[in-house]
Enzyme design. Structure first.
Site, short mmCIF file in Angstrom:
data_model
loop_
_atom_site.label_atom_id
_atom_site.label_comp_id
_atom_site.label_asym_id
_atom_site.label_seq_id
_atom_site.Cartn_x
_atom_site.Cartn_y
_atom_site.Cartn_z
N LYS A 85 -96.67 -113.98 -45.73
CA LYS A 85 -96.43 -113.01 -46.81
C LYS A 85 -95.83 -111.73 -46.23
O LYS A 85 -96.38 -111.17 -45.27
CB LYS A 85 -97.73 -112.69 -47.55
CG LYS A 85 -98.16 -113.78 -48.51
CD LYS A 85 -99.50 -113.47 -49.11
CE LYS A 85 -99.42 -112.50 -50.26
NZ LYS A 85 -100.77 -112.20 -50.79
C1 E4P Z 1 -102.16 -112.09 -53.74
O1 E4P Z 1 -102.76 -112.50 -52.78
C2 E4P Z 1 -102.17 -110.69 -54.14
O2 E4P Z 1 -102.17 -109.89 -53.01
C3 E4P Z 1 -103.36 -110.43 -55.04
O3 E4P Z 1 -103.33 -111.37 -56.10
C4 E4P Z 1 -103.43 -109.01 -55.58
O4 E4P Z 1 -104.45 -108.92 -56.55
P1 E4P Z 1 -105.03 -107.51 -57.07
O5 E4P Z 1 -103.94 -106.79 -57.75
O6 E4P Z 1 -106.12 -107.89 -58.00
O7 E4P Z 1 -105.50 -106.78 -55.85
#
Ligand code: E4P
Length: 216
Positions: A85
């Site tokens: 990522k």
């Molecule tokens: C994926 O891994 C994203 O980083 C994650 O879904 C972010 O979620 P949040 O906005 O609830 O922190």
């Protein structure tokens, strides 16, 4: 639409994975920090639970492209189905284009616009992760973003898959399926909310009660 689980918590992953409904695990630095473990240890523990085909997403923390590339290569070596990522920013796009040419699968994360998604795809990202909940949080409509990216990728026949992230409730997940997301990554709590229904529970209670009345 596939379902991934958005956690690094081992008990949550074990439980959701045992149901046969998740085919990937997504993490980010905040998710890893919550478990109080080193990144490599957290990924190793997750890998020990899931099948080799299960995708596991790990995020880089560098801000410069060359360092992101180094980190991405290291993350990719942890296990075969590891997805790197990388934030959707100038340096991130540069890193994605280098890594994708090396055959390393990447996911452009922190995506908040259709333009960013288009650039992620152009850079060769295998996945793009638009954040539904965080767009909702600032008073915009996260689902419109997903719909727009899904329509755009369909028209362009883009190979990049949409991993819709930041899902906060079961309605999000259903609407993502209707909008055409390839994947919804979902917190454990939301997966459990999707399973539970008061009529299923009361119906089961009644069936079991009535079963007792059947002559044996
Ligand atoms: C994926 O891994 C994203 O980083 C994650 O879904 C972010 O979620 P949040 O906005 O609830 O922190």
């Amino acid at each position: 639409m596939k379902l991934f689980i958005d956690t690094a918590n081992i008990e949550e992953i074990k439980d959701a994975y045992s149901l046969g409904i998740v085919s990937g695990v997504t993490t980010n630095p905040s998710i890893i920090a919550r478990e109080g473990k080193k990144f490599e240890d957290a990924i190793a523990e997750i890998s020990a639970i899931v099948s080799p085909e299960t995708l596991i997403f790990g995020e880089v923390i560098s801000l410069e492209a060359d360092k992101m590339v180094e980190e991405g290569r290291a993350i990719n070596k942890i296990r075969p189905n590891m997805i790197v990522k990388i934030p959707t920013c100038k340096e991130g796009l540069k890193a994605v284009s280098i890594l994708s040419k090396e055959g390393i699968k990447t996911c452009c994360t922190l995506c908040f616009s259709a333009g960013q998604a288009l650039l992620a795809s152009a850079a060769g990202a295998s996945y793009v992760a638009p954040f539904v909940g965080r767009v909702d949080d600032i008073g915009w409509t996260g689902m419109e973003l997903i719909q727009k990216i899904a329509d755009m990728f369909a028209i362009q026949e883009a190979p990049t898959q949409i991993v819709a992230a930041s899902t906060r409730n079961p309605i999000h997940v259903i609407d993502l399926a209707l909008a055409g997301a390839d994947v919804a990554t979902v917190p454990y709590k939301v997966l459990m909310q999707m399973i539970d229904h008061p009529l299923t529970k009361s119906g089961l209670d009644k069936f079991l009660k009535d079963y007792e009345k059947i002559p044996k």
